[in-house]
Design a protein around this motif. Sequence first.
Motif, PDB file in Angstrom:
ATOM      1  N   ALA A 182      16.675  -4.420 -13.027  1.00 33.02           N
ATOM      2  CA  ALA A 182      16.000  -5.258 -12.042  1.00 33.02           C
ATOM      3  C   ALA A 182      14.917  -4.428 -11.366  1.00 33.02           C
ATOM      4  N   PRO A 183      13.874  -5.047 -10.813  1.00 33.23           N
ATOM      5  CA  PRO A 183      12.832  -4.264 -10.143  1.00 33.23           C
ATOM      6  C   PRO A 183      13.421  -3.382  -9.043  1.00 33.23           C
ATOM      7  N   PHE A 184      12.845  -2.201  -8.899  1.00 29.09           N
ATOM      8  CA  PHE A 184      13.356  -1.213  -7.933  1.00 29.09           C
ATOM      9  C   PHE A 184      12.181  -0.642  -7.164  1.00 29.09           C
ATOM     10  N   SER A 185      12.287  -0.611  -5.841  1.00 28.11           N
ATOM     11  CA  SER A 185      11.206  -0.148  -4.968  1.00 28.11           C
ATOM     12  C   SER A 185      11.384   1.323  -4.628  1.00 28.11           C
ATOM     13  N   VAL A 186      10.316   2.078  -4.812  1.00 27.27           N
ATOM     14  CA  VAL A 186      10.319   3.510  -4.495  1.00 27.27           C
ATOM     15  C   VAL A 186       9.315   3.738  -3.375  1.00 27.27           C
ATOM     16  N   PRO A 187       9.758   4.044  -2.153  1.00 25.68           N
ATOM     17  CA  PRO A 187       8.810   4.296  -1.060  1.00 25.68           C
ATOM     18  C   PRO A 187       8.146   5.660  -1.213  1.00 25.68           C
ATOM     19  N   ILE A 188       6.864   5.719  -0.874  1.00 23.02           N
ATOM     20  CA  ILE A 188       6.114   6.972  -0.897  1.00 23.02           C
ATOM     21  C   ILE A 188       5.951   7.447   0.544  1.00 23.02           C
ATOM     22  N   ALA A 189       6.273   8.693   0.797  1.00 24.32           N
ATOM     23  CA  ALA A 189       6.242   9.235   2.148  1.00 24.32           C
ATOM     24  C   ALA A 189       4.839   9.171   2.741  1.00 24.32           C
ATOM     25  N   ALA A 190       4.765   9.029   4.047  1.00 24.02           N
ATOM     26  CA  ALA A 190       3.486   8.962   4.745  1.00 24.02           C
ATOM     27  C   ALA A 190       2.704  10.262   4.581  1.00 24.02           C
ATOM     28  N   GLY A 204       0.771  -1.230   0.000  1.00 27.25           N
ATOM     29  CA  GLY A 204       0.000   0.000   0.000  1.00 27.25           C
ATOM     30  C   GLY A 204       0.804   1.283   0.000  1.00 27.25           C
ATOM     31  N   ARG A 205       2.129   1.227   0.245  1.00 26.12           N
ATOM     32  CA  ARG A 205       2.923   2.456   0.409  1.00 26.12           C
ATOM     33  C   ARG A 205       4.161   2.489  -0.467  1.00 26.12           C
ATOM     34  N   THR A 206       4.486   1.395  -1.129  1.00 27.33           N
ATOM     35  CA  THR A 206       5.710   1.316  -1.927  1.00 27.33           C
ATOM     36  C   THR A 206       5.344   0.970  -3.365  1.00 27.33           C
ATOM     37  N   VAL A 207       5.964   1.665  -4.297  1.00 30.58           N
ATOM     38  CA  VAL A 207       5.737   1.405  -5.719  1.00 30.58           C
ATOM     39  C   VAL A 207       6.962   0.699  -6.280  1.00 30.58           C
ATOM     40  N   GLU A 208       6.763  -0.513  -6.759  1.00 32.07           N
ATOM     41  CA  GLU A 208       7.858  -1.282  -7.349  1.00 32.07           C
ATOM     42  C   GLU A 208       7.855  -1.067  -8.859  1.00 32.07           C
ATOM     43  N   ILE A 209       8.977  -0.590  -9.382  1.00 30.33           N
ATOM     44  CA  ILE A 209       9.114  -0.278 -10.802  1.00 30.33           C
ATOM     45  C   ILE A 209       9.893  -1.400 -11.479  1.00 30.33           C
ATOM     46  N   GLN A 210       9.362  -1.857 -12.628  1.00 26.22           N
ATOM     47  CA  GLN A 210      10.005  -2.935 -13.377  1.00 26.22           C
ATOM     48  C   GLN A 210      11.088  -2.372 -14.314  1.00 26.22           C
ATOM     49  N   PRO A 211      11.959  -3.249 -14.842  1.00 26.12           N
ATOM     50  CA  PRO A 211      13.071  -2.782 -15.682  1.00 26.12           C
ATOM     51  C   PRO A 211      12.621  -1.984 -16.903  1.00 26.12           C
ATOM     52  N   GLY A 212      13.510  -1.124 -17.354  1.00 27.21           N
ATOM     53  CA  GLY A 212      13.268  -0.315 -18.537  1.00 27.21           C
ATOM     54  C   GLY A 212      14.488   0.526 -18.859  1.00 27.21           C
ATOM     55  N   ARG A 213      14.465   1.161 -20.028  1.00 30.66           N
ATOM     56  CA  ARG A 213      15.573   2.016 -20.458  1.00 30.66           C
ATOM     57  C   ARG A 213      15.015   3.354 -20.943  1.00 30.66           C
ATOM     58  N   ALA A 214      15.796   4.408 -20.762  1.00 32.87           N
ATOM     59  CA  ALA A 214      15.313   5.735 -21.151  1.00 32.87           C
ATOM     60  C   ALA A 214      16.493   6.693 -21.295  1.00 32.87           C
ATOM     61  N   THR A 215      16.237   7.791 -21.989  1.00 36.97           N
ATOM     62  CA  THR A 215      17.168   8.915 -21.979  1.00 36.97           C
ATOM     63  C   THR A 215      16.503  10.056 -21.232  1.00 36.97           C
ATOM     64  N   VAL A 216      17.251  10.729 -20.387  1.00 36.34           N
ATOM     65  CA  VAL A 216      16.734  11.850 -19.611  1.00 36.34           C
ATOM     66  C   VAL A 216      17.858  12.871 -19.420  1.00 36.34           C
ATOM     67  N   GLY A 217      17.585  14.098 -19.789  1.00 38.39           N
ATOM     68  CA  GLY A 217      18.569  15.165 -19.628  1.00 38.39           C
ATOM     69  C   GLY A 217      19.843  14.942 -20.390  1.00 38.39           C
ATOM     70  N   GLY A 218      19.777  14.176 -21.498  1.00 39.81           N
ATOM     71  CA  GLY A 218      20.959  13.932 -22.315  1.00 39.81           C
ATOM     72  C   GLY A 218      21.732  12.694 -21.944  1.00 39.81           C
ATOM     73  N   PHE A 219      21.274  11.939 -20.928  1.00 34.55           N
ATOM     74  CA  PHE A 219      21.982  10.741 -20.478  1.00 34.55           C
ATOM     75  C   PHE A 219      21.094   9.511 -20.641  1.00 34.55           C
ATOM     76  N   TYR A 220      21.752   8.376 -20.852  1.00 35.79           N
ATOM     77  CA  TYR A 220      21.041   7.112 -21.035  1.00 35.79           C
ATOM     78  C   TYR A 220      20.988   6.378 -19.708  1.00 35.79           C
ATOM     79  N   TYR A 221      19.808   5.826 -19.408  1.00 43.56           N
ATOM     80  CA  TYR A 221      19.593   5.144 -18.129  1.00 43.56           C
ATOM     81  C   TYR A 221      19.017   3.767 -18.394  1.00 43.56           C
ATOM     82  N   GLU A 222      19.482   2.778 -17.631  1.00 44.64           N
ATOM     83  CA  GLU A 222      18.913   1.443 -17.725  1.00 44.64           C
ATOM     84  C   GLU A 222      18.671   0.891 -16.328  1.00 44.64           C
ATOM     85  N   LEU A 223      17.444   0.437 -16.087  1.00 37.53           N
ATOM     86  CA  LEU A 223      17.082  -0.273 -14.871  1.00 37.53           C
ATOM     87  C   LEU A 223      16.997  -1.743 -15.236  1.00 37.53           C
TER      88      LEU A 223
END
Length: 339
Positions: free
Chosen positions: A62-70, A41-60
């Motif tokens: 493995a799944p990565f958990s992003v906690p949402i503040a209370a 209910g409070r954490t968003v798990e993001i699945q792998p992906g690739r993107a460019t942002v701000g001129g740089f290339y990014y690759e995830l």
Amino acid sequence: MVSQAQWQKMNHMQGDRIDYRMTAPTYSSGSLPFAFRVVNGRTVEIQPGRATVGGFYYELDAPFSVPIAANPGDKARLDTIVLRADMAKGSVNLVAVQGQPAAQPIAPQPQRALGQFWEMVLYEVQVPPANGSVTPFARLQFDSPPRIHSPWNAGDTAKFVEQNSFIYDLNVNGGGSQREIFRGRDGLVTSRDLGGMRSFTTSVGNVNFQPPESDRVVRWRWIAPNTVSFSLRINNRSGNDISCVGGNWYIDVALPQPVSGAATAMFHGYLENVSWAGGYPYMTMVYGMPWAWDSPYVHLFQIGHNSPTANNGVQGLDKIPARSNLYLSGVYESNAFAY
């Protein structure tokens, strides 16, 4: 050799996007890069992906958990989950950006500052009061196929490009119109004409004679997918009325593209009768109505000038008087998709 700051200055203009082209007709949300699921209910798990942002290339990779503040208060909040190029850290990271609780909350806008933070939003997250379960909403922006130019026969070329592509017909050999074509889920369609207006010689139906071709002129263009704008002029220079024959009670005129039978349309115009011929007044308002099936013809009507109660005030336009001009224009849905 360049520094990271110099690289960003050169490369950020390629734009921010997920490295994935949506070329299939449909997708499920879980099949896309950076798909999510909410954990506890409070954490968003993001699945792998690739993107460019701000001129740089990014690759995830493995799944990565992003906690949402209370959010213990009594007002909702809108957060975002972003890919952030952080020049101080020299890395791109997945982070949550917290909004402010409010009666009508507003999500924080992404930061885009060369040499500092540059963010691309992946999700807008609804954070309810009293620490309720969060709900992410996708704000994913994907790469697109490159736009292609074709010297001619662009419609045939477009059959071989990626799904959801735009292709431009440059018409370098002349004789037609420069146009933009889209190959999408519904097939090939001209999305708009890019040059001057097209010409079309209309025909007048149900009548005793046709004026010369130069006096039956339509100017038209595609202004959007399956959408036509046109203006029509018929000039009767002769000393005879163009009149209905064969028991018909209204005149037809042909349009440059058929009107879709799935849509309704009404066109407006007027008859300019400077010599007051044929028992018609100097100026008559004219209405064009296509029937409810795919047809290249539009049927012409008028407010009854002989009797205001004739056919509830509307009657067929049964003649174009001698030495008069008929004008008609409008916008309509064509039948490019055959529905």
